[in-house]
Scaffold this active site. Structure first.
Site, short mmCIF file in Angstrom:
data_model
loop_
_atom_site.label_atom_id
_atom_site.label_comp_id
_atom_site.label_asym_id
_atom_site.label_seq_id
_atom_site.Cartn_x
_atom_site.Cartn_y
_atom_site.Cartn_z
N ASP A 141 59.05 -53.77 -14.60
CA ASP A 141 60.09 -52.87 -15.09
C ASP A 141 60.35 -53.13 -16.59
O ASP A 141 60.52 -52.21 -17.38
CB ASP A 141 61.37 -53.09 -14.28
N HIS A 170 64.83 -54.92 -8.27
CA HIS A 170 63.60 -54.14 -8.51
C HIS A 170 63.63 -52.95 -7.56
O HIS A 170 63.03 -52.96 -6.48
CB HIS A 170 62.35 -54.99 -8.27
#
Ligand code: NAD
Ligand code: LMR
Length: 327
Positions: free
Chosen positions: A158, A186
Site C-alpha cells: 500500500d 491492509h
C-alpha cells in the site's frame, strides 16, 4: 557467518514464485548474506513447491546455501530467523467474513505454535496472507514465548502504491517523496497519509493543495488497488506483493534510509490513540534490526477520522476472532 534460515509458507503460490528467486538472489538480506530456504506447503502443493526448488537450484545462486520443502510446520519453522507467512485461505464464493477468519485461524494458529516451539531467538515474522493484520494477531497470540513485536503484517505494498500515485500526480519520481504513511488495516479502510510527506523537502499536501483529490481519488485508488489488479489481471497482485515483502523485511533487518520512514503493520503500543495490541500500520523507522514508531506527528481532523475508521475495523476483526475462540 552462518546462513540465515528463511521460511516461506505458500511457497507454491503465485507470490511465492515471485518471491523465492529474489530472496535467493540476495534482495532480501543483502549481497553478503547466505540463506537457507524452508518452503512450507500443504501436502497437495508440495510437488509444485519441489518443482520451484528445482528451478532455484538451476539458478545456481551463490547466496543460496540450501532448500528444504515440507508440509510439516514444525520442521519448516525450526531455527527460522525470518518467516514470511504468505499461504492463506482465499475468500471463495459465498464465504462470509467469519468463515474466512475461521479458515485462516486453522492456518495461523498452528503456524504460531510452531514458531513458538522452534524458531530462532531473533525470529522476525511478516504476514502477507490476508486478512494479514488479523492473521498476524492470531499467529502472535499462539506464540507466547516470542516477543509480540516480532509479528508484523504487510502494508508496504500500500505504501509503495501510494508513492507511485503521488509521484504521478506531482510529476516527480518516487525517490523525491519521503515520509509517506499508511495507517490502519491492509484493507479498503486503510489510510494513506500525505500530510507529513515531503517532496524534495516541500510538504506534499501543500503541493497537492486539493483535499477533494485526496479524498475522492488518491485515497480510494490506493485503498482499492488490490481489487483493481484482480479485476485487470484476473488474479491478485503477485510480483508487486512479493516486492513489497522484500522491501518490508529488507528495511526491518538492514534499516530505513536516513531522512525517511516506511509503513509497517505492528502491534500497537497505544501510540496515536490506536488501542494497544492490535496489529495496525504506523510510520516506522528501522535501525539495528528493530523498528520504532515515528512519534510526535500532528494528526489533523481529516486524518483522525480515517485512522479511527480503519482501526475500528481492526478492533472488530480482533473481536470476531476472539468470539470464534481463535485467540
Ligand atoms: P495463491 O493461492 O497463489 O497461493 C497460496 C499458497 O498458499 C497455495 O500454494 C496454497 O497451497 C498455500 N497454502 C494454503 N494453506 C497453507 C498452509 N496452511 N501452509 C502452507 N501453505 C499453504 O495465493 P497468492 O496470490 O500467492 O497470495 C497469497 C496470500 O497473500 C493471499 O491471502 C492474498 O490475499 C495475500 N496478499 C496479500 C497482500 C498484502 O499486501 N498484504 C497482497 C497480495 C496478496
Ligand atoms: C492486494 O492488496 O493486492 C491484495 O491484498 C488483494 C487481495 O485481496 O488479495
Amino acid at each position: 557467518m552462518a546462513p540465515v534460515n528463511v521460511t516461506v509458507t505458500g511457497a507454491a503460490g503465485q507470490i511465492g514464485y515471485a518471491l523465492l528467486f529474489r530472496i535467493a538472489s540476495g534482495a532480501l538480506l543483502g549481497p553478503d548474506t547466505k540463506v537457507n530456504l524452508r518452503l512450507l506447503e500443504i501436502p497437495a502443493a508440495v510437488k509444485a513447491a519441489e518443482g520451484t526448488a528445482m528451478e532455484l537450484d538451476d539458478c545456481a545462486f551463490p547466496l543460496l546455501a540450501g532448500i528444504e520443502v515440507t508440509d510439516d510446520a514444525k520442521k519448516a519453522f525450526d531455527g527460522a530467523n525470518v518467516a514470511l507467512l504468505v499461504g492463506a485461505r482465499p475468500r471463495t464464493k459465498g464465504m462470509e467474513r467469519g468463515d474466512l477468519l475461521e479458515a485462516n485461524g486453522g492456518i495461523f494458529k498452528p503456524q504460531g505454535e510452531a514458531i513458538n516451539a522452534g524458531a530462532a531467538s531473533d525470529i522476525k515474522v511478516l504476514v502477507v496472507g490476508n486478512p494479514a493484520n488479523t492473521n498476524a494477531l492470531i499467529a502472535q497470540q499462539h506464540a507466547p514465548d516470542v516477543p509480540a513485536g516480532r509479528f508484523t503484517a504487510m502494508t508496504r505494498l500500500d505504501h509503495n502504491r501510494a508513492l507511485s500515485q503521488l509521484a504521478t500526480k506531482l510529476g516527480v519520481t518516487v525517490e523525491d517523496i519521503k515520509k509517506l504513511t499508511i495507517w490502519g488495516n491492509h484493507s479498503a479502510t486503510q489510510y494513506p497519509d500525505v500530510f507529513h510527506a515531503e517532496v524534495n523537502g516541500k510538504n506534499a499536501a501543500e503541493l497537492v493543495n486539493d483535499e477533494a483529490w485526496l479524498a475522492d481519488s488518491f485515497i480510494p485508488t490506493v485503498a482499492k488497488r488490490g481489487a483493481a489488479i484482480i479485476e485487470a489481471r484476473g488474479a491478485s497482485s503477485a510480483a508487486s506483493a512479493a516486492n513489497a515483502a522484500i522491501d518490508h523485511v529488507h528495511d526491518w533487518v538492514l534499516g530505513t534510509p536516513a531522512g525517511d520512514w516506511t509503513s509497517m503493520a505492528i502491534p500497537s503500543d497505544g501510540s496515536y490513540g490506536v488501542p494497544e495490541g492490535i496489529i495496525s500500520s504506523f510510520p516506522v523507522t528501522c535501525a539495528d534490526g528493530e523498528y520504532s514508531i515515528v512519534q510526535g506527528l500532528e494528526v489533523n481532523e481529516f486524518s483522525r477520522a480515517r485512522i479511527d475508521a480503519s482501526v475500528a475495523e481492526l478492533v472488530e476483526e480482533r473481536d470476531a476472532v476472539k468470539g470464534l475462540g481463535l485467540i
